[in-house]
Design a protein around this motif. Structure first.
Motif, short mmCIF file in Angstrom:
data_model
loop_
_atom_site.label_atom_id
_atom_site.label_comp_id
_atom_site.label_asym_id
_atom_site.label_seq_id
_atom_site.Cartn_x
_atom_site.Cartn_y
_atom_site.Cartn_z
N ALA A 41 4.28 0.99 2.53
CA ALA A 41 3.63 2.16 2.93
C ALA A 41 2.66 1.99 4.04
O ALA A 41 2.38 2.88 4.73
N LEU A 42 2.21 0.72 4.28
CA LEU A 42 1.46 0.39 5.58
C LEU A 42 2.15 0.56 6.92
O LEU A 42 1.93 1.20 7.88
N GLU A 43 3.43 0.02 6.90
CA GLU A 43 4.47 0.34 7.98
C GLU A 43 4.58 1.95 8.39
O GLU A 43 4.98 2.17 9.67
N ARG A 44 4.77 2.48 7.26
CA ARG A 44 4.81 4.18 7.42
C ARG A 44 3.68 4.57 8.16
O ARG A 44 3.93 5.50 9.01
N LYS A 45 2.44 4.27 7.71
CA LYS A 45 1.24 4.69 8.39
C LYS A 45 1.18 4.16 9.78
O LYS A 45 0.74 4.90 10.70
N MET A 46 1.66 2.90 9.98
CA MET A 46 1.44 2.49 11.46
C MET A 46 2.62 3.25 12.18
O MET A 46 2.26 3.40 13.57
N ALA A 93 3.48 6.08 12.01
CA ALA A 93 2.85 7.54 12.21
C ALA A 93 1.80 7.46 13.45
O ALA A 93 1.65 8.26 14.28
N MET A 94 1.24 6.10 13.58
CA MET A 94 0.12 5.86 14.50
C MET A 94 0.77 5.61 15.81
O MET A 94 0.18 6.09 16.91
N LEU A 130 -5.03 -2.28 10.72
CA LEU A 130 -3.77 -1.88 10.07
C LEU A 130 -2.48 -2.82 10.22
O LEU A 130 -2.13 -3.52 9.31
#
Length: 746
Positions: free
Chosen positions: A315-320, A322-323, A391
């Motif tokens: 989940a955090l890697e998907r957020k990363m 996107a960033m 992050l």
């Protein structure tokens, strides 16, 4: 001519290359000198081997000498041999040591611990003729005896908890625990060696089914840990295992420095370079195997924790992504654009569309194309950098290697069938990556007759030869080590070198009798220890007065053992005696090593030998045999205490520790935190047990630290020092730890 012909075969006229860039004339001179050295060294070694093969005493068969005729009251054969030799030299032995001196000596020798006050009283009260023998019997069956003598053996076998190039760091302490258990069970010495080299006893290698199918038999539970001896020597290159095995096994069990023939034939002993690499070929097929020691429940829990961690991390890697996904892609494309066109074409292919050759090229370029977080951060706008850092920290915190539970593992060794089919070569340069393809070697070993039966395996065949009763080296080397540990010096002084440079033993008949008796006793180490420590030679006093001045002139080095040698205690008994006197020594047997250094307690991290993590460890007041030791260029692994008292770091076999007298030793005993704490604990103990009597407190201080009561003069001086003030018990305790007698065995 025969020597020259054999030298030609051994050397193949190999000429060294200087490798120096020098002017032509100088280079020609250098080449001539190096050529002369290259030709002369093997020739001299070959000539020396011709001579030493015939003359070397240690390769002659062991014959059991008849017991010398002498005083019939001498019931121990050791004393009969030594008495005859002393009489020939005109040496008069000193008398026996007093009871408490002997008691402390044998306790520190067999257990590495001082006798308690109750044990001192019991021995003094026992006036039976076999009082001492009963003490010896009890100590030899004590589990702490195994802890003490395992440390001796692990010095010889170069135990370390970690080493910079050592892969098998996780679980290596289980090899140490196996050695302790083996000694406590009095595992016969031949099996003690066999299991550490093969994982099996010689009689339990294969089994046959009811249908006549023969297969390898599963090793006994726990014996896998014995293979830590071989696993410990494995570094980044798989051949490190074999090279290390030759060095350690030959010195430890054969008393021969076979490893000295890596670059050319041995300069002194009948060991050729071909012998060295033939012995290495025995171990060449061996590779490390990682074994999980976790229970089913632990594995299930670890799998569940890993799945939960992976979900959070994804989940955090998907957020990363996107960033910074667009930024990262742009940086990657910039780097790809700098590569050759054919490489770009491979990189742009999907992984499943690449050939194996193309995949190799893509892998080779991966380090160039990898985008580190620092580069991504530099490419981001200023306002996006802080959220990126936060992050990134969250993702790193969920690294499976750091966040998940550490499961117990052990590295054992096994034969790789593919490596077993590969050829072995001489490595004159010592570099495994530069084999001499024109000089192939077959598995073998020095001093054999060249008849090998490899049906059970290469190492198994070698072990059968090594441990055979008729092998002249095996029993001699072992009993000589045991003699050194009891008497401070071996009958043959260089315990790991029975070659030409080691000279000849001081008492060859006694050494051969002991070797033959060792075989007769079915290689029982316990029986040999008992025989040695119950001899009159062992029970003698160490002090020799003016009446023995003539002895001092004739035999100043005590080669004929007319008195017991004063022995400085090793680091481990010193540490153990300090904490035993304070009443705080933890006698738990087995488990991971501990580090007494500051920042609370630390242990080696399971998978990364150069890192450490704080954990819940046993008390640092455990026996020093469990104190961490090893080597790293980036930090001190072996504690300063061990280094100060001459403990090696395990990078090389240590057959006999050096004994220095240095300032750091005195400083440790004077003002270290360990001594500070021990003096407080001892003072509290003395005050509690003396029931208000300072005179009795002084007596207890002597008995806890020196295992004897004070003399009248000592008692008077100590009582006067106390000034009738119980608070001075702490200073008295400090004084006791700093007496010379505390760190010596009389």
């Amino acid at each position: 001519m025969a020597i020259v012909k054999r030298w030609k075969l051994n050397t193949g006229y190999r000429i060294l290359d200087s490798g120096y860039l020098v002017p032509g004339s100088v280079r020609r001179i250098s080449a001539l000198v190096l050529t002369a050295v290259a030709l002369l060294v093997p020739l001299l070694a070959t000539i020396a081997a011709e001579k030493s093969t015939k003359a070397l005493w240690s390769l002659k068969p062991v014959s059991r000498p008849a017991l010398p005729e002498c005083d019939s009251a001498l019931t121990n054969p050791i004393d009969r041999f030594l008495t005859v030799e002393r009489n020939e030299k005109g040496l008069k032995p000193v008398g026996p040591a007093d009871k408490l001196t002997l008691l402390r000596r044998v306790y520190l020798d067999l257990l590495g611990l001082p006798p308690s006050v109750a044990e001192q009283d019991a021995f003094l009260a026992d006036t039976s003729p076999d009082a001492y023998d009963k003490v010896v019997e009890r100590l030899l069956h004590d589990e702490q005896h195994a802890v003490r003598y395992a440390r001796h053996w692990l010095d010889v076998l170069r135990y370390a908890d970690t080493d910079e190039n050592m892969v098998a760091t996780p679980g290596i302490h289980l090899w140490r625990d196996w050695v302790i258990n083996a000694l406590h069970e009095d595992l016969p010495y031949d099996q003690f060696v066999q299991i550490q080299l093969t994982g099996r006893r010689s009689s339990e290698r294969t089994q046959i089914s009811a249908t006549g199918q023969r297969s390898k038999k599963e090793p006994r539970p726990g014996d896998m840990f014995a293979l830590g001896l071989l696993a410990r020597g494995t570094g980044e290159d798989p051949q490190d295992l074999a090279i290390s095995a030759v060095d350690t096994v030959s010195t430890a069990f054969m008393g021969m420095t076979v490893g000295c023939a890596k670059c050319h034939d041995h300069m002194y002993d009948p060991i050729s370079q071909r012998d060295c690499y033939s012995m290495k070929a025995l171990f060449d097929p061996m590779v490390l195997r990682k074994v999980s020691l976790a229970s089913a429940a632990e594995l299930m829990a670890a799998g569940k924790a890993a799945a939960e961690t992976e979900t959070k991390r994804a989940a955090l890697e998907r957020k990363m992504d996107a960033m910074v996904g667009a930024t990262k892609k742009h940086l990657h494309e910039e780097r790809v654009a700098m590569l050759p066109a054919d490489v770009q074409k491979i990189i742009h292919k999907a992984e499943n569309e690449r050939t194996s050759a193309e995949q190799k090229i893509a892998d080779d370029y991966f380090p160039i194309l990898r985008i580190d977080p620092s580069k991504i951060k530099e490419a981001l706008p200023e306002d996006a950098r802080k959220p990126f850092e936060e992050l990134q920290k969250q993702i790193e915190a969920l690294d499976p290697e750091k966040s998940g539970p550490t499961l117990p593992v052990f590295y054992t060794v096994e034969v790789d069938p593919i490596r077993e089919r590969e050829k072995s070569y001489i490595l004159t340069s010592g570099d495994p990556a530069r084999p001499e393809k024109e000089h192939e070697v077959q598995p073998g070993w020095p001093f054999s007759q060249g008849k090998y039966d490899f049906r059970d395996g290469r190492v198994e065949a070698f072990v059968d030869w090594l441990t055979a009763p008729e092998n002249p080296l095996f029993a001699r080397v072992a009993v000589n080590r045991m003699w050194q540990w009891h008497f401070g010096e071996g009958l043959h002084r260089l315990t790991s070198d029975f070659g030409v440079l080691g000279g000849e033993p001081a008492h060859p008949a006694l050494l051969d009798w002991l070797a033959s008796e060792f075989v007769r006793q079915k290689y029982s180490m316990r029986e040999m220890h008992r025989l040695m420590v119950t001899s009159q030679a062992y029970k003698m006093a160490s002090e020799a007065g003016a009446e023995f001045a003539e002895n001092q002139k004739r035999d100043p080095n005590d080669n004929y053992l007319w008195h017991f040698r004063l022995q400085r205690l090793e680091a481990e008994p010193i540490w153990d005696s300090i904490h035993a006197a304070a009443g705080k020594l933890d006698l738990q047997v087995g488990g991971r090593s501990f580090d007494p250094a500051g920042e609370s307690r630390k242990e080696l991290k399971a998978e990364k030998p150069t890192e450490i993590v704080t954990t819940n460890l046993p008390s640092i007041q455990r026996r020093a045999a469990y104190m961490v030791r090893g080597y790293s260029a980036s930090r001190d692994v072996t504690p300063a205490f061990l280094q100060s008292f001459d403990v090696d770091d395990g990078r090389a076999p240590c057959p006999m520790r050096t004994q220095t007298i240095t300032a750091p030793q005195s400083l440790f005993l004077m003002n270290s935190s360990e001594i500070e704490n021990a003096t407080k604990e001892l003072a509290i103990r003395l005050q509690a047990e003396s029931k208000g009597s300072l005179t009795y407190a002084v007596e207890l201080a002597y008995r806890y630290t020196l295992a004897r009561p004070p003399t009248t003069a000592e008692l008077e001086r100590a009582t006067a020092y106390m000034q009738n003030d119980p608070a001075r018990l702490k200073q008295l305790s400090w004084l006791m730890f700093n007496l010379d007698e505390f760190i010596y065995a009389r």
